[in-house]
Write an enzyme that holds these catalytic residues in place. Structure first.
Site, short mmCIF file in Angstrom:
data_model
loop_
_atom_site.label_atom_id
_atom_site.label_comp_id
_atom_site.label_asym_id
_atom_site.label_seq_id
_atom_site.Cartn_x
_atom_site.Cartn_y
_atom_site.Cartn_z
N LYS A 128 0.82 -1.21 0.00
CA LYS A 128 0.00 0.00 0.00
C LYS A 128 0.86 1.26 0.00
O LYS A 128 1.92 1.31 0.62
CB LYS A 128 -0.91 0.03 1.24
CG LYS A 128 -1.97 -1.06 1.27
CD LYS A 128 -2.85 -0.90 2.52
CE LYS A 128 -3.86 -2.04 2.64
NZ LYS A 128 -4.92 -1.94 1.63
N GLY A 134 -10.94 -2.87 8.66
CA GLY A 134 -10.60 -3.03 10.06
C GLY A 134 -11.78 -3.17 10.99
O GLY A 134 -11.61 -3.11 12.21
N GLY A 180 -14.12 -5.27 5.65
CA GLY A 180 -15.06 -5.89 6.58
C GLY A 180 -15.34 -7.36 6.34
O GLY A 180 -16.20 -7.94 7.00
N GLY A 183 -8.68 -8.55 5.07
CA GLY A 183 -7.67 -7.84 5.83
C GLY A 183 -7.52 -8.36 7.24
O GLY A 183 -6.86 -9.37 7.49
#
Length: 298
Positions: free
Chosen positions: A78, A150, A213, A234
């Site tokens: 990223k 997150g 999510g 993630g």
């Protein structure tokens, strides 16, 4: 073949797969063993970034290189929105893909990176058709829903993919004349030809993954059934009690997303999943659960 077509072709190779966030070579090996099509190398997963309240930047290239050396699958990393120098560094490192990410603290609140200036393919987030087409016009070879990283709450990712699909259908039905197309393209701040191509094909002209999510096999299958072409996972995997089992289950669910019997099988006995935080608990102006990351970008 144009350079952009080469980059979108590389992104197409990931179609139908799962891309997992990892923070160590050991996690990357688990992800590869579980069947991930790629990994996202970063120093902290989004759930921990959200809690930190600190400025989040590109990860240390040494850490990214260690992950690249540990696995044979593609490695992404990223950069901050607008930080083209971070992107230059990652291109020199020879990562396989760069994610210009709203999860990190933006470097430029006015401009995204001009991605046509790079040979490496870029991934960008979008929450509606206008954002998606603006990123593609800048050179993004892959789009992902922003979701709400997150959190372990899949509802924002669902909202974003359904909105993009609904807008494509709405504009296909309502835009009839050249002036209609010109007005809508001006409103969305994109070229008319890009808008026309998208509406003609009935989908984005690049691959569109789900992100933000995703915490369970059912979440992954839901987004695939809604029309996503692959899934980013993630915080969900390595915040669970049995990461390798969950990683395998999410890969299986993404592959067999329309098979309820298989989904039942892979959803059973997964241990404790990521607790997460609900979207409603996040104050858009910030607070103990952080800001709405999906609102970052323009």
């Amino acid at each position: 073949m144009s350079e952009f077509k080469v980059k979108t072709g590389l992104a197409q190779m990931l179609k139908g797969g799962v891309i997992m966030d990892v923070v160590t070579p050991e996690q990357a090996i688990i992800a590869e063993r579980a069947g991930a099509c790629a990994v996202m190398a970063l120093e902290r997963i989004p759930a921990d970034m959200r809690k930190s309240g600190q400025v989040c930047r590109m990860s240390d290239p040494r850490m990214i290189k260690e992950i690249m050396e540990a696995v044979s699958i593609p490695v992404m990393a990223k950069v901050r929105i607008g930080h083209f120098v971070e992107a230059q560094i990652l291109e020199e490192l020879q990562v396989d893909y760069i994610d210009e990410s709203e999860v990190l603290t933006p470097a430029d609140w006015t401009h995204h990176i001009e991605k046509h200036n790079f040979k490496v393919p870029f991934v960008c987030g979008a929450k509606d058709l206008g954002e998606a087409l603006r990123r593609i016009n800048e050179g993004a070879a892959m789009i992902r829903t922003k979701g709400e990283a997150g959190t372990g709450d899949v509802s924002e990712a669902v909202k974003h993919i359904t909105k993009i699909k609904a807008e494509i259908q709405q504009y296909k039905e309502n835009l009839k004349t050249e002036s209609d197309f010109a007005a809508k393209a001006t409103e969305l701040r994109v070229p008319v030809d890009l808008l026309k191509t998208t509406l003609s094909e009935g989908k984005l002209p690049v691959v569109n993954f789900a992100a933000g999510g995703v915490a369970t096999p059912a979440d992954a299958a839901l987004l695939m059934q809604l029309g996503c072409e692959g899934v980013f996972v993630g915080s969900g995997i390595f915040k669970s009690s049995d990461p390798e089992k969950l990683a395998c289950a999410i890969v299986e669910a993404t592959t067999h997303y329309d098979n309820p019997a298989k989904l039942l099988q892979v959803s059973s006995d997964l241990g404790d999943l990521m607790g997460g935080i609900s979207i409603q608990s996040i104050n858009e102006a910030g607070g103990k659960n952080g800001a709405r990351l999906s609102e970052i970008g323009w």
